[in-house]
Design a protein around this motif. Structure first.
Motif, PDB file in Angstrom:
ATOM      1  N   SER A 113      99.369  85.354  50.061  1.00 13.10           N
ATOM      2  CA  SER A 113      98.691  86.459  49.744  1.00 13.10           C
ATOM      3  C   SER A 113      97.011  86.863  50.280  1.00 13.10           C
ATOM      4  O   SER A 113      96.350  85.758  49.805  1.00 13.10           O
ATOM      5  CB  SER A 113      99.540  86.668  48.699  1.00 13.10           C
ATOM      6  N   TYR A 114      96.773  87.808  50.322  1.00 11.80           N
ATOM      7  CA  TYR A 114      95.288  87.782  50.833  1.00 11.80           C
ATOM      8  C   TYR A 114      94.910  87.408  50.201  1.00 11.80           C
ATOM      9  O   TYR A 114      93.636  87.496  49.889  1.00 11.80           O
ATOM     10  CB  TYR A 114      95.075  88.626  52.076  1.00 11.80           C
ATOM     11  N   ASP A 115      95.561  88.326  48.675  1.00  7.97           N
ATOM     12  CA  ASP A 115      94.784  88.950  47.686  1.00  7.97           C
ATOM     13  C   ASP A 115      94.726  87.094  46.593  1.00  7.97           C
ATOM     14  O   ASP A 115      94.126  87.739  45.680  1.00  7.97           O
ATOM     15  CB  ASP A 115      94.647  89.991  46.762  1.00  7.97           C
ATOM     16  N   TYR A 116      94.776  86.243  46.974  1.00  4.77           N
ATOM     17  CA  TYR A 116      94.529  85.176  46.325  1.00  4.77           C
ATOM     18  C   TYR A 116      93.464  84.538  45.464  1.00  4.77           C
ATOM     19  O   TYR A 116      92.549  84.569  46.266  1.00  4.77           O
ATOM     20  CB  TYR A 116      95.914  83.753  47.017  1.00  4.77           C
ATOM     21  N   ASP A 117      93.674  84.346  44.736  1.00  2.00           N
ATOM     22  CA  ASP A 117      92.391  83.645  43.714  1.00  2.00           C
ATOM     23  C   ASP A 117      92.401  82.237  44.153  1.00  2.00           C
ATOM     24  O   ASP A 117      93.165  81.251  43.167  1.00  2.00           O
ATOM     25  CB  ASP A 117      92.242  83.658  42.593  1.00  2.00           C
ATOM     26  N   CYS A 118      91.770  82.098  44.941  1.00  2.00           N
ATOM     27  CA  CYS A 118      91.814  79.909  45.852  1.00  2.00           C
ATOM     28  C   CYS A 118      90.668  79.655  45.332  1.00  2.00           C
ATOM     29  O   CYS A 118      90.141  78.559  45.029  1.00  2.00           O
ATOM     30  CB  CYS A 118      91.720  79.913  47.232  1.00  2.00           C
ATOM     31  N   ASP A 119      89.875  80.270  43.271  1.00  2.00           N
ATOM     32  CA  ASP A 119      88.776  79.568  42.697  1.00  2.00           C
ATOM     33  C   ASP A 119      90.307  79.436  41.213  1.00  2.00           C
ATOM     34  O   ASP A 119      89.046  79.107  40.037  1.00  2.00           O
ATOM     35  CB  ASP A 119      87.912  80.237  42.749  1.00  2.00           C
ATOM     36  N   SER A 120      91.152  79.126  41.560  1.00  2.00           N
ATOM     37  CA  SER A 120      91.947  78.596  40.748  1.00  2.00           C
ATOM     38  C   SER A 120      92.263  77.350  41.193  1.00  2.00           C
ATOM     39  O   SER A 120      93.036  77.118  42.053  1.00  2.00           O
ATOM     40  CB  SER A 120      92.877  80.185  40.684  1.00  2.00           C
ATOM     41  N   PRO A 121      92.742  76.612  39.728  1.00  2.00           N
ATOM     42  CA  PRO A 121      91.779  76.798  38.911  1.00  2.00           C
ATOM     43  C   PRO A 121      90.477  76.748  38.830  1.00  2.00           C
ATOM     44  O   PRO A 121      89.478  77.521  37.637  1.00  2.00           O
ATOM     45  CB  PRO A 121      92.553  75.563  37.548  1.00  2.00           C
ATOM     46  N   GLY A 122      89.798  76.083  39.643  1.00  2.00           N
ATOM     47  CA  GLY A 122      88.030  75.642  39.372  1.00  2.00           C
ATOM     48  C   GLY A 122      87.609  76.190  40.766  1.00  2.00           C
ATOM     49  O   GLY A 122      88.496  76.455  41.640  1.00  2.00           O
ATOM     50  N   ALA A 123      86.147  76.700  41.236  1.00  2.00           N
ATOM     51  CA  ALA A 123      85.698  76.897  42.403  1.00  2.00           C
ATOM     52  C   ALA A 123      86.218  75.721  43.649  1.00  2.00           C
ATOM     53  O   ALA A 123      86.246  74.852  43.475  1.00  2.00           O
ATOM     54  CB  ALA A 123      84.765  76.969  41.523  1.00  2.00           C
ATOM     55  N   GLY A 124      87.387  76.609  44.224  1.00  2.00           N
ATOM     56  CA  GLY A 124      87.953  75.954  45.555  1.00  2.00           C
ATOM     57  C   GLY A 124      88.741  75.286  45.311  1.00  2.00           C
ATOM     58  O   GLY A 124      89.310  74.592  46.415  1.00  2.00           O
ATOM     59  N   ASP A 125      89.217  74.772  44.338  1.00  2.00           N
ATOM     60  CA  ASP A 125      90.417  74.492  44.339  1.00  2.00           C
ATOM     61  C   ASP A 125      91.017  74.906  44.940  1.00  2.00           C
ATOM     62  O   ASP A 125      92.902  74.239  45.158  1.00  2.00           O
ATOM     63  CB  ASP A 125      90.742  74.322  42.570  1.00  2.00           C
ATOM     64  N   GLY A 126      92.063  75.616  45.146  1.00  2.00           N
ATOM     65  CA  GLY A 126      93.155  76.713  45.841  1.00  2.00           C
ATOM     66  C   GLY A 126      92.928  76.185  47.147  1.00  2.00           C
ATOM     67  O   GLY A 126      93.745  77.464  47.643  1.00  2.00           O
ATOM     68  N   VAL A 127      92.661  75.791  47.820  1.00  2.00           N
ATOM     69  CA  VAL A 127      92.453  76.491  49.296  1.00  2.00           C
ATOM     70  C   VAL A 127      92.126  74.422  50.190  1.00  2.00           C
ATOM     71  O   VAL A 127      91.400  73.823  49.404  1.00  2.00           O
ATOM     72  CB  VAL A 127      91.064  76.606  50.071  1.00  2.00           C
TER      73      VAL A 127
END
Length: 605
Positions: free
Chosen positions: A277-291
């Motif tokens: 999803s283009y609007d996914y929060d990739c700072d979850s749970p922490g900074a940069g954790d989702g990428v």
């Protein structure tokens, strides 16, 4: 919403070349814009000028010459709704991208537009037929200020890239429009980590500095160090590609010495977010954790002197804050591909320190929606080039009964991959054409889906030359080589090992070749060797097989070094010609081609 160009409030061509030494920090203009942000300092008579101003950074990446809205799944973005469901939203096309960018710039006295590479290359026919001159013209009109080179900028070699930058008509095909000479890009292409083997110097500018009213922001541009592994040998001949981190850090120091304290790196390398999803929060749970992926280590290694990273290559959408080497969060963005998204980043610029206030940086991706007004100048541009392309583009090549997915497939084996591999085998099987017994196609070379719905006036189910070109735009020459059975097995294992272990590249295979891909295992073991069969027989390690593939794979591209060991090479027709011949031979309006079953690779998860 106006569809006419919105002029940016800026000095003419704000981007100034970094060839000569840059002036040290000059005096600020006395009168700052009335709407510049005031961070605790008064406006008006008797008050000092504001301490900071907000600079709008608009960015996108991996346009790949997609001037018209991409068809099928290539022209949608995934969006998560409030109830958690994911929907596909139609997006892209330069008529809408231009409108989006021009609308976004309104009310922003400081606005700069940058790109993360692959603006051209692997382009649909409308741009590719004319060596991407239409795309450069469109980017000039959109007011792109600067871009990094990507790997696809090297598809036709450094000389052609220089022509795109500097202008001049094509050396073989000449000028496409009577009395019109191609002017080239009026924005700089940056290639800091690409040097000439002869001179040792960058082949294009390594960096540039954007200036306005005392605000100075440096841009450094690099492509991935592994570019030679994913471009034909001729495209990178005479060039060296250097480490991204070392190169950016080198030029960040140079800019810093020249008084440029605000720096953005444009990096044609990327990552993979945990959600599409283009609007996914990739700072979850922490900074940069989702990428994950190469950009994470690159971001962690790039000097804190760099304030933000605009990235690309993976065609993914993300806005993350990945910690720099000092542990401070730093914005890292990517806007998917094909002009479907753009990123809007606010860089708060401190007029005293000349640096970006990192804690104030904000960023978000936005959909280039097709329910807004089209930019009329882009509509005219597309119409003009389409008129020139029409005699070739609209010629029917064959018929299909339903969508045949390539880029839009969600499985390792692509239905369109099977079709292309079968076409290559049939075209190269005759003894006088090479005597091939099996064919391989690289998945990255399949650039789109074959879509059943008509794209113009050709009718549903008709595959035009333009549509076939969009699927395979490289016009790679086909090769047939001798490989041993052992080399064949090694090539299949290289799909999931070595440089491809973290991100497998699954070869598309012709009819008759079968095997099991066990994703519960690791490395080369994921290809179960004793399941590999060709026409029902086990592969004999000592036997010689004639193998068809495009010249990119035959050169060992995409990490397939085993395929690069072929001998007794015969060069055949182009991959596109072979594909079109197959469509003509195997389909009619009354008996169209059905999507292949894609059941040659048994996947265990």
């Amino acid at each position: 919403m106006s569809a006419t160009p919105h002029p940016k409030n800026r000095a003419p061509r704000r981007v100034l070349a970094a060839a000569a030494g840059l002036a040290t920090a000059g005096a600020l203009v006395a009168a700052m814009p009335a709407d510049a942000h005031d961070r605790g300092h008064g406006h008006g008579h008797g008050h000092p000028a504001p301490r900071t101003v907000d600079v709008q950074l608009l960015s996108f990446n991996d346009l790949h010459g997609n001037l018209e809205p991409p068809a099928g799944s290539a022209g949608t973005v995934s969006e998560t709704q409030a109830d958690g469901t994911v929907t596909s939203v139609p997006a892209g096309g330069v008529e809408y991208l231009a409108t989006s960018l021009r609308t976004a710039r309104k009310g922003h006295p400081y606005s700069v537009t940058a790109a993360g590479g692959d603006m051209v290359g692997a382009s649909p026919l409308l741009s590719g037929l004319f060596h991407d001159e239409p795309t450069i013209e469109a980017l000039n009109k959109i007011d792109l200020d600067v871009t990094a080179v990507g790997n696809h900028e090297f598809d036709e070699g450094a000389t052609e890239l220089a022509r795109l930058q500097n202008g001049g008509c094509h050396p073989v095909e000449g000028c496409y429009e009577k009395g019109k000479k191609f002017k080239g890009a009026d924005f700089p292409y940056l290639a800091a980590n690409v040097t000439s083997e002869k001179t040792g110097k960058p082949i294009l500018k390594p960096y540039t500095v954007w200036k306005k009213n005392g605000v100075k922001i440096g841009f450094i541009g690099v492509t991935l160090e592994g570019t030679p592994d994913i471009v034909t040998a001729n495209g990178v001949k005479g060039l060296k590609f250097h480490d991204e981190i070392e190169t950016v850090n080198k030029y960040a120091k140079e800019l810093d010495r020249q008084g440029v304290k605000s720096i953005v790196a444009l990096i044609h390398e990327g990552g993979a977010p945990a959600s599409t999803s283009y609007d996914y929060d990739c700072d979850s749970p922490g900074a940069g954790d989702g990428v994950s992926g190469p950009i994470v280590d690159i971001a962690k290694g790039i000097s804190p002197k760099v304030d933000a990273l605009v990235t690309g290559h993976t065609h993914q959408a993300y806005v993350c804050t990945i910690p720099d080497p000092s542990g401070k969060p730093r914005m890292v963005t990517s806007a998917a591909s094909f002009g479907k998204l753009y990123t809007d980043t606010t860089l708060t610029y401190d007029l005293r320190t000349k640096d970006i206030v990192r804690t104030s940086v904000k960023s978000a991706n936005h959909v280039v929606s097709r329910d807004q007004a089209k930019a009329t100048d882009m509509t005219k541009l597309i119409g003009r080039w389409n008129k020139l392309a029409a005699p070739i583009a609209n010629k029917p090549q064959g018929w299909i009964s339903a969508d045949i997915n390539g880029r839009g497939a969600t499985t390792p084996e692509l239905p369109l991959g099977d079709l292309i591999a079968d076409a290559q085998l049939e075209g190269l099987a005759p003894a006088d054409k090479g005597g091939a017994v099996v064919a391989f196609m690289n998945p990255g070379g399949i650039r789109a889906d074959l879509v059943y719905a008509a794209s113009g006036g050709e009718g549903d189910g008709v595959v035009t030359y333009g549509e076939a070109f969009t699927v395979q735009p490289f016009t790679n020459m086909m090769n047939v080589v001798d490989l041993t059975g052992a080399q064949l097995v090694a090539a299949l294992q290289q799909q999931v090992s070595g440089s491809n272990e973290a991100s497998p590249k699954i070869l598309q295979i012709s009819e008759g070749l079968t095997y099991t891909l066990d994703l519960t295992k690791s490395g080369a073991d994921r290809v179960v060797a004793d399941t590999i069969r060709l026409n029902g027989e086990a592969i004999d390690p000592a036997k010689t097989y004639r193998v068809a593939m495009n010249e990119f794979l035959a050169g060992g591209g995409d990490g397939f070094t085993a395929l690069g060991q072929g001998t007794n090479k015969l060069v055949g027709a182009s991959d596109l010609d072979v594909f079109n011949d197959y469509l003509a031979a195997h389909s009619t309006a009354a008996a169209p081609l059905a999507p292949p079953a894609a059941d040659r690779i048994t996947v265990v998860r």
